[in-house]
Design a protein around this motif. Structure first.
Motif, short mmCIF file in Angstrom:
data_model
loop_
_atom_site.label_atom_id
_atom_site.label_comp_id
_atom_site.label_asym_id
_atom_site.label_seq_id
_atom_site.Cartn_x
_atom_site.Cartn_y
_atom_site.Cartn_z
N THR A 130 77.46 -28.95 -129.37
CA THR A 130 77.39 -29.43 -128.00
C THR A 130 78.58 -30.35 -127.77
O THR A 130 79.13 -30.92 -128.72
CB THR A 130 76.08 -30.21 -127.70
OG1 THR A 130 76.03 -31.37 -128.53
CG2 THR A 130 74.86 -29.34 -127.93
N GLY A 131 78.97 -30.49 -126.53
CA GLY A 131 80.07 -31.36 -126.19
C GLY A 131 81.05 -30.68 -125.25
O GLY A 131 80.84 -29.56 -124.80
N PRO A 149 81.87 -35.72 -127.70
CA PRO A 149 80.44 -35.48 -127.90
C PRO A 149 79.62 -35.78 -126.64
O PRO A 149 79.94 -36.70 -125.89
CB PRO A 149 80.07 -36.44 -129.03
CG PRO A 149 81.08 -37.54 -128.94
CD PRO A 149 82.35 -36.90 -128.44
N LEU A 150 78.57 -35.00 -126.44
CA LEU A 150 77.67 -35.21 -125.31
C LEU A 150 76.89 -36.50 -125.52
O LEU A 150 76.29 -36.71 -126.57
CB LEU A 150 76.70 -34.03 -125.19
CG LEU A 150 75.66 -34.14 -124.07
CD1 LEU A 150 76.34 -34.11 -122.70
CD2 LEU A 150 74.64 -33.02 -124.20
N PHE A 163 80.20 -37.62 -121.55
CA PHE A 163 80.69 -37.39 -122.90
C PHE A 163 81.34 -38.66 -123.43
O PHE A 163 81.81 -39.49 -122.66
CB PHE A 163 81.69 -36.23 -122.91
CG PHE A 163 81.10 -34.95 -122.41
CD1 PHE A 163 80.43 -34.10 -123.25
CD2 PHE A 163 81.20 -34.62 -121.06
CE1 PHE A 163 79.86 -32.92 -122.78
CE2 PHE A 163 80.63 -33.45 -120.57
CZ PHE A 163 79.96 -32.60 -121.44
#
Length: 173
Positions: A15-16, A54-55, A72
């Motif tokens: 994710t991200g 990164p989220l 993010f």
């Protein structure tokens, strides 16, 4: 960026937000004597040497309308020309409103005041795909906006396309 690979700092993407920013700019910074690209506060390099932010939060995103803000983390810093190029892109937020979007960035080190600047516009955001428990957009095409052009001191005129970006967030439960 090769030092990151040699030191094992390449990160697989689950994710991200993954973005090469502008590969020609990064290649240029590698060629000049004092050119430097650094990452901090959770940003990583992917196996393709793109940046992975990164989220942090996707709570305001509504998958049925395709609208909301995806937050993010991470910071990238570009430096060259003995300080005349000094660009920091901190904690990107992807603002989505149906089929349009924008990227805003925080003021470096300002976590208390919430000062953000919209640097890039994304005029065409397709409907996201849902794959393996993630919502994903591939190949979003950001172009530099007024404030972004100012940040890069006019080297990239308004509307200049930057590299495509990919976004992965978990499917809300």
């Amino acid at each position: 960026m090769n030092a990151a690979a040699e030191n094992g700092h390449l990160t697989p993407v689950k994710t991200g937000l993954v973005w090469g920013l502008k590969r020609s700019l990064l290649a240029y910074l590698q060629r000049i004597p004092d050119g430097a690209v650094s990452i901090d506060r959770g940003a990583r390099f992917t196996s393709t040497y793109a940046f992975l932010f990164p989220l942090l939060n996707s709570d305001s995103f509504d998958p049925t309308t395709g609208s909301g803000v995806l937050q993010f983390g991470g910071v990238i810093h570009l430096h060259g020309h003995f300080g005349t190029m000094d660009v920091t892109l901190a904690e990107p937020w992807l603002h989505l409103d149906g089929h349009v979007g924008s990227l805003s960035f925080g003021a470096p080190g300002d976590t208390a005041h919430g000062v953000r600047s919209t640097l890039f516009e994304i005029p065409d955001v397709p409907r996201a795909a849902s794959v393996d428990g993630t919502i994903r957009w591939d190949g979003l095409l950001p172009s530099i906006g007024v404030t972004g052009a100012e940040l890069f001191k006019g080297n990239y005129p308004i509307g200049t396309a930057f590299d495509p970006l990919d976004v992965r967030i978990p499917v809300p439960t």
